[in-house]
Design a protein around this motif. Structure first.
Motif, PDB file in Angstrom:
ATOM      1  N   ILE A  19       0.852  -1.203   0.000  1.00 57.11           N
ATOM      2  CA  ILE A  19       0.000   0.000   0.000  1.00 57.11           C
ATOM      3  C   ILE A  19       0.879   1.241   0.000  1.00 57.11           C
ATOM      4  O   ILE A  19       0.647   2.212  -0.713  1.00 57.11           O
ATOM      5  CB  ILE A  19      -0.952   0.006   1.227  1.00 57.11           C
ATOM      6  CG1 ILE A  19      -1.988  -1.102   1.108  1.00 57.11           C
ATOM      7  CG2 ILE A  19      -1.642   1.362   1.376  1.00 57.11           C
ATOM      8  CD1 ILE A  19      -2.819  -1.319   2.359  1.00 57.11           C
ATOM      9  N   PHE A  42      -7.696   3.624  -2.002  1.00 56.40           N
ATOM     10  CA  PHE A  42      -7.672   2.250  -1.498  1.00 56.40           C
ATOM     11  C   PHE A  42      -7.867   2.223   0.017  1.00 56.40           C
ATOM     12  O   PHE A  42      -8.652   1.429   0.546  1.00 56.40           O
ATOM     13  CB  PHE A  42      -6.349   1.570  -1.870  1.00 56.40           C
ATOM     14  CG  PHE A  42      -6.343   0.114  -1.523  1.00 56.40           C
ATOM     15  CD1 PHE A  42      -6.954  -0.818  -2.354  1.00 56.40           C
ATOM     16  CD2 PHE A  42      -5.762  -0.339  -0.345  1.00 56.40           C
ATOM     17  CE1 PHE A  42      -6.980  -2.161  -2.013  1.00 56.40           C
ATOM     18  CE2 PHE A  42      -5.782  -1.677  -0.005  1.00 56.40           C
ATOM     19  CZ  PHE A  42      -6.392  -2.589  -0.841  1.00 56.40           C
ATOM     20  N   ARG A  62     -11.547   3.251   0.827  1.00 59.55           N
ATOM     21  CA  ARG A  62     -12.571   2.270   0.449  1.00 59.55           C
ATOM     22  C   ARG A  62     -12.353   0.915   1.129  1.00 59.55           C
ATOM     23  O   ARG A  62     -13.280   0.350   1.696  1.00 59.55           O
ATOM     24  CB  ARG A  62     -12.574   2.068  -1.073  1.00 59.55           C
ATOM     25  CG  ARG A  62     -13.086   3.246  -1.872  1.00 59.55           C
ATOM     26  CD  ARG A  62     -14.620   3.325  -1.923  1.00 59.55           C
ATOM     27  NE  ARG A  62     -15.210   2.251  -2.692  1.00 59.55           N
ATOM     28  CZ  ARG A  62     -16.174   1.454  -2.254  1.00 59.55           C
ATOM     29  NH1 ARG A  62     -16.665   1.601  -1.047  1.00 59.55           N
ATOM     30  NH2 ARG A  62     -16.671   0.490  -3.008  1.00 59.55           N
ATOM     31  N   SER A  63     -11.119   0.424   1.070  1.00 61.34           N
ATOM     32  CA  SER A  63     -10.902  -0.946   1.524  1.00 61.34           C
ATOM     33  C   SER A  63     -10.643  -1.070   3.009  1.00 61.34           C
ATOM     34  O   SER A  63     -11.054  -2.043   3.626  1.00 61.34           O
ATOM     35  CB  SER A  63      -9.711  -1.559   0.788  1.00 61.34           C
ATOM     36  OG  SER A  63     -10.100  -1.916  -0.497  1.00 61.34           O
ATOM     37  N   ILE A  64      -9.935  -0.107   3.572  1.00 59.82           N
ATOM     38  CA  ILE A  64      -9.610  -0.236   5.005  1.00 59.82           C
ATOM     39  C   ILE A  64     -10.621   0.529   5.853  1.00 59.82           C
ATOM     40  O   ILE A  64     -11.143   0.013   6.827  1.00 59.82           O
ATOM     41  CB  ILE A  64      -8.165   0.228   5.278  1.00 59.82           C
ATOM     42  CG1 ILE A  64      -7.195  -0.653   4.473  1.00 59.82           C
ATOM     43  CG2 ILE A  64      -7.853   0.145   6.766  1.00 59.82           C
ATOM     44  CD1 ILE A  64      -5.752  -0.266   4.579  1.00 59.82           C
ATOM     45  N   GLU A 102     -13.472   1.476   4.787  1.00 61.23           N
ATOM     46  CA  GLU A 102     -14.793   1.023   4.337  1.00 61.23           C
ATOM     47  C   GLU A 102     -15.796   2.167   4.140  1.00 61.23           C
ATOM     48  O   GLU A 102     -16.964   2.061   4.522  1.00 61.23           O
ATOM     49  CB  GLU A 102     -15.355  -0.019   5.305  1.00 61.23           C
ATOM     50  CG  GLU A 102     -14.457  -1.243   5.406  1.00 61.23           C
ATOM     51  CD  GLU A 102     -15.006  -2.325   6.309  1.00 61.23           C
ATOM     52  OE1 GLU A 102     -15.405  -3.371   5.801  1.00 61.23           O
ATOM     53  OE2 GLU A 102     -15.036  -2.095   7.531  1.00 61.23           O
ATOM     54  N   ARG A 120      -6.799  -1.372  -6.869  1.00 65.51           N
ATOM     55  CA  ARG A 120      -6.832  -2.788  -6.448  1.00 65.51           C
ATOM     56  C   ARG A 120      -6.055  -3.665  -7.406  1.00 65.51           C
ATOM     57  O   ARG A 120      -5.350  -4.581  -7.008  1.00 65.51           O
ATOM     58  CB  ARG A 120      -8.281  -3.268  -6.332  1.00 65.51           C
ATOM     59  CG  ARG A 120      -8.853  -3.057  -4.949  1.00 65.51           C
ATOM     60  CD  ARG A 120     -10.190  -3.732  -4.798  1.00 65.51           C
ATOM     61  NE  ARG A 120     -10.072  -5.131  -4.402  1.00 65.51           N
ATOM     62  CZ  ARG A 120     -10.239  -5.568  -3.145  1.00 65.51           C
ATOM     63  NH1 ARG A 120     -10.489  -4.717  -2.189  1.00 65.51           N
ATOM     64  NH2 ARG A 120     -10.139  -6.846  -2.865  1.00 65.51           N
ATOM     65  N   ARG A 172     -11.755  -7.150  -6.379  1.00 62.22           N
ATOM     66  CA  ARG A 172     -13.144  -7.210  -5.928  1.00 62.22           C
ATOM     67  C   ARG A 172     -14.071  -7.025  -7.141  1.00 62.22           C
ATOM     68  O   ARG A 172     -13.894  -6.102  -7.917  1.00 62.22           O
ATOM     69  CB  ARG A 172     -13.397  -6.095  -4.915  1.00 62.22           C
ATOM     70  CG  ARG A 172     -14.811  -6.039  -4.421  1.00 62.22           C
ATOM     71  CD  ARG A 172     -14.970  -4.888  -3.487  1.00 62.22           C
ATOM     72  NE  ARG A 172     -14.562  -5.278  -2.142  1.00 62.22           N
ATOM     73  CZ  ARG A 172     -14.790  -4.537  -1.080  1.00 62.22           C
ATOM     74  NH1 ARG A 172     -15.387  -3.370  -1.202  1.00 62.22           N
ATOM     75  NH2 ARG A 172     -14.408  -4.928   0.103  1.00 62.22           N
TER      76      ARG A 172
END
Lengths: 181, 427
Positions: free
Chosen positions: A118, A129, A132-134, A136, A161, A178
């Motif tokens: 990252i 990233f 959105r991903s960590i 959320e 991603r 994803r």
């Protein structure tokens, strides 16, 4: 601009609700554990800028937005201060850091690899990233933090991603981008 | 619509578990609440003063005026000429008032507002230079004068002065950085901040801040006819009262100040005294846990090596350095407002105070390859030695110059030696 009456209690509530989120965001954005001062700075800036807080905005996205700008400034500052790294210093004399058991997690195996990957991403990929991903956040919330359009968030996140997947290679088995059903 | 789970998401789940330690959270919470309270009380005081002004927009103008003056030429004079501590002007020393002119039509108000910009100078500025923060300023220079113009947020900043172009550019950069950090209000359309440095000691300084709101044009001006008058303002701004303007600075802000100006801000506290060895007291008790290991403090095992007292935010503090009579390792103890805030082991036998700045005290352990750490005297929060750059900046040490600084404790009005003369057997 619509403003809300932010009281002392509101600030305190925001801190307890979102300080960990801000802390996490800063750690992954900067790639270092020493972000507590920046967490503090984020809330100080929020207090200073309460007049500009719009009641339609979510405090969490607003705080992320402040933290992101602070992180960008911090990176610039670190670049300027690189000369100091040449000063010899024996790391064995470093004091203990106040790491929580959870924080130790990221030093382990695959988490460490992902953390490193990252950290090596392009800043805009890293931003989207992490959010959105960590963290959320939803697409709308992410767009609000980054001041991007929602389609831009979607496409950049998708690319981020993919980039991460490429960087990680076969480290994590079956790693996929994803996908929507 | 839904997501397929994948191994990456599972791994990310672990990253999501990261939390700040409870101690840090408590410290930061205490700090920001303290900051909030002080900000509110300052705002209250400011509102009282502004209430005397005729226009309701007074607060905006005063905030900007203070910002601009302190960053602009007064700041420059303070740094370059007086050599004294730069500080923001005390509000009672600002001879300003807001004027409001209402026109029959909005278009007329726009013309009047634009005239303020035109009054600054009608010459077009054809060259462009980067003044940092991604801002390009138009400028022209010649015959020992310079003019800069740039747009920052919704404000047009006009800046005119005398000197060479380089000094003007540096000043413009300083202003831009300051304005960026200062929470500026958002004018309805646009606003203008105009600064003219004096061309000679007898020519008036002018600072104009103006904005348009509908049919009305608001403006505030500050003038002082002589450099002597300016100097008086600077001197008066150095009173202890005005030191409160930086008492709430975070470690990061204090560090930024050092990077920009090459020197640290002084200590925010008052009546700071180093206690003589025969009057030492022990303020840590058995109940106190020593950070970072959490071992209970044992009063019998320690002797005070250095002790300080003073006031911060009108509340007393006591700062102590203890030494373990057996291991010789030292710990720092802090009591603020009669409450023990921290006992911190510096894991060294030779811990010294380097500098007092803002609400912080900076420590060094020279026998450990120059380990530095700092303590917030309000909260007891320790900036660990792992944040080396930040700690060096709080200590006021610029290693680029190949120097570890002076041989006395800095940041106070009086010079103190690093060590107290105590029982030599402990040293």
């Amino acid at each position: 601009m619509n403003t809300i009456n932010v009281t002392r209690q509101t600030i305190s509530d925001w801190f307890y609700l979102y300080s960990d989120d801000v802390y996490r965001f800063l750690i992954y954005r900067l790639g270092t554990h020493d972000v507590e001062d920046l967490v503090q700075e984020t809330f100080i800036k929020a207090i200073n800028g309460l007049d500009s807080f719009n009641e339609n905005a979510h405090p969490k996205t607003w705080l992320f937005s402040i933290a992101r700008h602070l992180a960008i400034d911090e990176i610039r500052k670190r670049k300027r201060k690189k000369w100091k790294d040449f000063v010899p210093f024996d790391p064995k004399h470093e004091g203990e850091t106040r790491r929580t058991p959870e924080s130790e997690l990221i030093l382990n195996s695959e988490c460490e690899i992902i953390h490193k990957a990252i950290n090596e991403m392009k800043p805009k990929y890293r931003d989207v990233f992490i959010l959105r991903s960590i963290q959320e956040l939803t697409i709308k919330e992410t767009a609000s933090v980054l001041h991007w359009s929602e389609p831009k968030v979607l496409s950049t996140y998708h690319r981020a991603r993919k980039a991460l997947q490429k960087k990680l290679g076969g480290v994590i088995d079956g790693l996929q981008v994803r996908s929507f059903r | 619509m839904g997501y397929k789970s994948d191994p990456l998401d599972e791994s990310l789940g672990k990253l999501r578990k990261l939390r700040m330690s409870k101690e840090s959270k408590k410290d930061i919470h205490a700090f920001i609440m303290n900051y909030y309270d002080q900000e509110k009380s300052q705002q209250k005081a400011k509102r009282k003063w502004i209430g005397k002004m005729s226009a309701g927009m007074g607060s905006i103008a005063v905030l900007l005026l203070v910002a601009v003056i302190s960053t602009g030429f007064i700041h420059q004079h303070t740094l370059d000429q007086s050599g004294k501590t730069p500080s923001i002007l005390h509000k009672t020393h600002i001879p300003s008032n807001v004027s409001k002119t209402t026109y029959s039509l909005e278009s007329k108000a726009t013309v009047a507002f634009n005239n303020i910009i035109l009054d600054f100078g009608k010459d077009s500025l054809r060259q462009s230079t980067n003044i940092g923060l991604g801002i390009n300023a138009d400028y022209k220079s010649g015959a020992g004068n310079y003019e800069f113009k740039w747009t920052q947020r919704q404000w047009t900043v006009l800046f005119k002065g005398n000197g060479n172009l380089q000094s003007g550019r540096e000043l413009a950069k300083k202003m831009a950085r300051f304005l960026q950090k200062t929470p500026l209000p958002t004018p309805a359309k646009t606003g203008v901040i105009s600064l003219s440095k004096p061309m000679s000691p007898t020519v008036q300084n002018n600072v104009i801040i103006a904005w348009q709101k509908g049919k009305s044009v608001y403006s505030v001006k500050q003038t002082d006819p002589t450099v002597q008058g300016l100097q008086t303002l600077i001197d008066s701004s150095n009173s202890p009262k005005t030191q409160k303007t930086f008492k709430n600075m975070t470690a990061q802000q204090l560090s930024d100040y050092f990077i920009r100006n090459g020197k640290t801000l002084p200590f925010s506290g008052t009546d700071v005294t180093r206690i003589s060895p025969n009057q030492f007291t022990q303020n840590l008790t058995y109940t106190q846990k020593i950070q970072p290991d959490g071992i209970a403090f044992s009063p019998n095992a320690y002797q005070v090596m250095d002790e300080w007292k003073g006031y911060l935010n009108n509340k007393p503090f006591i700062l102590e350095i203890y030494q373990n009579t057996h291991s010789k390792n030292q710990i720092i103890g802090l009591v603020y407002n009669h409450k023990v805030q921290v006992a911190y082991s510096c894991q060294s036998k030779g811990c010294i105070i380097r500098n007092f700045t803002g609400n912080y005290v900076s420590f060094a352990a020279p026998n450990l390859s120059g380990k530095y750490f700092s303590v917030n005297l309000l909260t007891g929060r320790v900036i660990l030695s792992s944040q080396r750059n930040l700690n060096l900046e709080l200590a006021g040490i610029n290693l680029k110059d190949g120097s570890y600084g002076v041989n006395w404790i800095t940041g106070l009005s009086k010079k103190y030696p690093f060590k107290q003369h105590v029982n030599q057997s402990l040293n």
